[in-house]
Design an enzyme around this catalytic site. Structure first.
Site, PDB file in Angstrom:
ATOM      1  N   LYS A 181       0.685  -1.381   0.058  1.00 14.93           N
ATOM      2  CA  LYS A 181       0.176   0.067  -0.298  1.00 14.93           C
ATOM      3  C   LYS A 181       1.115   1.300  -0.043  1.00 14.93           C
ATOM      4  O   LYS A 181       2.383   1.610   0.443  1.00 14.93           O
ATOM      5  CB  LYS A 181      -1.189   0.196   1.303  1.00 14.93           C
ATOM      6  CG  LYS A 181      -2.222  -1.117   1.157  1.00 14.93           C
ATOM      7  CD  LYS A 181      -2.543  -1.264  -0.118  1.00 14.93           C
ATOM      8  CE  LYS A 181      -4.067  -2.331  -0.077  1.00 14.93           C
ATOM      9  NZ  LYS A 181      -4.188  -3.871   0.569  1.00 14.93           N
TER      10      LYS A 181
HETATM   11  C1  LIG Z   1      -5.540  -4.748   0.624  1.00 14.35           C
HETATM   12  C2  LIG Z   1      -6.730  -4.451   0.491  1.00 14.35           C
HETATM   13  C3  LIG Z   1      -8.002  -4.490   1.617  1.00 14.35           C
HETATM   14  C4  LIG Z   1      -7.341  -5.402   3.114  1.00 14.35           C
HETATM   15  O1  LIG Z   1      -5.760  -4.463   3.330  1.00 14.35           O
HETATM   16  P1  LIG Z   1      -5.973  -5.841   4.947  1.00 14.35           P
HETATM   17  O2  LIG Z   1      -4.620  -4.600   5.335  1.00 14.35           O
HETATM   18  O3  LIG Z   1      -5.027  -6.653   3.984  1.00 14.35           O
HETATM   19  O4  LIG Z   1      -6.764  -6.354   5.607  1.00 14.35           O
HETATM   20  C5  LIG Z   1      -8.667  -4.006   1.804  1.00 14.35           C
HETATM   21  N1  LIG Z   1      -9.386  -3.856   0.441  1.00 14.35           N
HETATM   22  C6  LIG Z   1      -8.864  -2.729  -0.923  1.00 14.35           C
HETATM   23  C7  LIG Z   1      -9.522  -2.680  -1.360  1.00 14.35           C
HETATM   24  C8  LIG Z   1      -7.150  -3.166  -0.871  1.00 14.35           C
HETATM   25  O5  LIG Z   1      -6.902  -3.236  -1.965  1.00 14.35           O
END
Ligand SMILES: *Cc1c(COP(=O)(O)O)cnc(C)c1O
Length: 375
Positions: A181
């Site tokens: 992210k």
């Molecule tokens: C990465 C992601 C999540 C989940 O995030 P985590 O921190 O891994 O639980 C949820 N929604 C979207 C759109 C994502 O890309």
């Protein structure tokens, strides 16, 4: 040439910050998590931020905090990571998918009202790739029908649209600090929320429903704690929180760099036969988390493979959720249920996008994509 799909921004400052925590006595949720929550609240202009162990946990806890569970329905998009609808199922509710906009890939707000039933309790919009959904339209519908909005802003920490930030119109917004992210600590998440009573409830729910955190209990004179509600174990520890502090300081600088790369891609791919791009909504700032191109569906997988042969890391965000095995089996979804989402899901390719990606590498990616598409 070898181009990684993603590279994080953790450097000397982050490593020093972690070392400070590792040399301290207290490794789990404490002063660093608190400092990060305050900094994120300040960045967002939000009242309350609650750090948690993932965005999935954040989404789940928000649903639970608003009493959403068995027998309830939550409207969401099939063009997302499985975490979004999985959190709804984990809470005991049913995800109700609706189709998306061809232009942005975001949930089509015009289709929401038709999907509302007596069981509908909430809408969970996902700001796909960083672009905000039409929150003004979604808010109007939610208000009219008394629905809660829980935003999935895993891609969109920096986003704005029509003068509105993520989380401003929704009851709550959830963020991810997963490994790929925009800012990351490997695994982590956060909730920003307006309602102070629900915020307090969430602080307890992330830690077993205990009335006092470990930091409260051990850093001052011993105090007894009580368990007031049933909670989970979804707190963010200080080790991870410390990794996020400096990245958050640099968030706009990183965004500028990704914005420049996206503009290079957009200029280069504009009008090239065989490549389509999503449109950037006017009067908006995209979080610029992922850059995708759309190619003819029958050739998509071959193009992915050819790009990898040229050393370029690629991904698919996303193959539609409703056609994954579990969702087909459990809910009986079939091909054709959400044609716009399916079309994008079958033709999308994600190219590398991160601040450390050099201009030379972007140029190499552009040249390679054009060559492959032309053959
Ligand atoms: C990465 C992601 C999540 C989940 O995030 P985590 O921190 O891994 O639980 C949820 N929604 C979207 C759109 C994502 O890309």
């Amino acid at each position: 040439m070898k181009i990684e799909f993603f590279k994080h921004n953790i450097g000397q400052t982050e490593i020093k910050d972690v070392q400070k925590v590792l040399r301290s006595i207290f490794l789990t949720t404490g002063p660093m998590a608190k400092q990060f929550e305050n900094s994120l609240a300040q960045y967002l202009g939000a009242q309350s931020v609650i750090s948690v162990s993932s965005c999935t946990a954040a989404l789940f806890l928000c649903l639970k905090a608003y009493g959403i569970g068995s027998g309830d329905e939550v409207i969401t998009t099939p063009m997302t990571f499985i975490a979004t609808p999985n959190s709804i199922i984990q809470a005991g509710a049913t995800p109700i998918f609706i189709d998306i906009e061809q232009t942005t890939g975001n949930i089509n707000a015009d289709l929401i009202e038709k999907a509302i039933s007596k069981k509908t309790k909430a809408i969970m919009p996902v700001h796909l790739y960083g672009q905000m959904c039409d929150m003004k339209k979604i808010k109007k519908i939610a208000k009219k029908h008394g629905l809660i909005i829980i935003e999935d802003a895993a891609h969109a920490l920096e986003a704005q649209r029509d003068g509105i930030r993520v989380g401003q119109l929704g009851e709550a917004v959830c963020f991810s600090f997963y490994a790929t992210k925009n800012i990351t600590c490997g695994e982590g998440g956060a909730i920003s929320i307006h309602d102070q009573t629900i915020a307090e409830k969430l602080r307890k729910m992330r830690l077993h429903g205990m009335s006092k955190s470990a930091a409260d209990r051990y850093t001052q004179t011993y105090q007894h704690w009580d368990m007031e509600i049933l909670g989970w174990k979804y707190n963010l520890d200080d080790i991870r929180a410390s990794l996020l502090l400096n990245q958050l300081k640099n968030i706009e600088k990183y965004w500028q760099k990704r914005e420049k790369i996206c503009q290079m891609y957009e200029t280069a791919f504009q009008g090239i036969p065989g490549i389509k791009l999503l449109t950037i909504t006017p009067a908006s700032k995209s979080g610029r988390h992922l850059f995708t191109i759309l190619v003819p569906a029958p050739k998509r997988d071959l193009i992915l493979w050819q790009l990898q042969q040229k050393g370029i890391g690629v991904a698919v965000n996303y193959r539609v959720v409703h056609l994954l095995k579990y969702y087909r089996k459990t809910f009986g979804y079939q091909k054709g249920a959400f044609p716009v989402a399916e079309k994008i899901g079958a033709s999308t390719i994600t190219l590398p996008l991160y601040p450390k990606l050099s201009r030379e590498k972007v140029k190499y990616i552009i040249k390679s994509v054009k060559e492959i598409i032309a053959t």
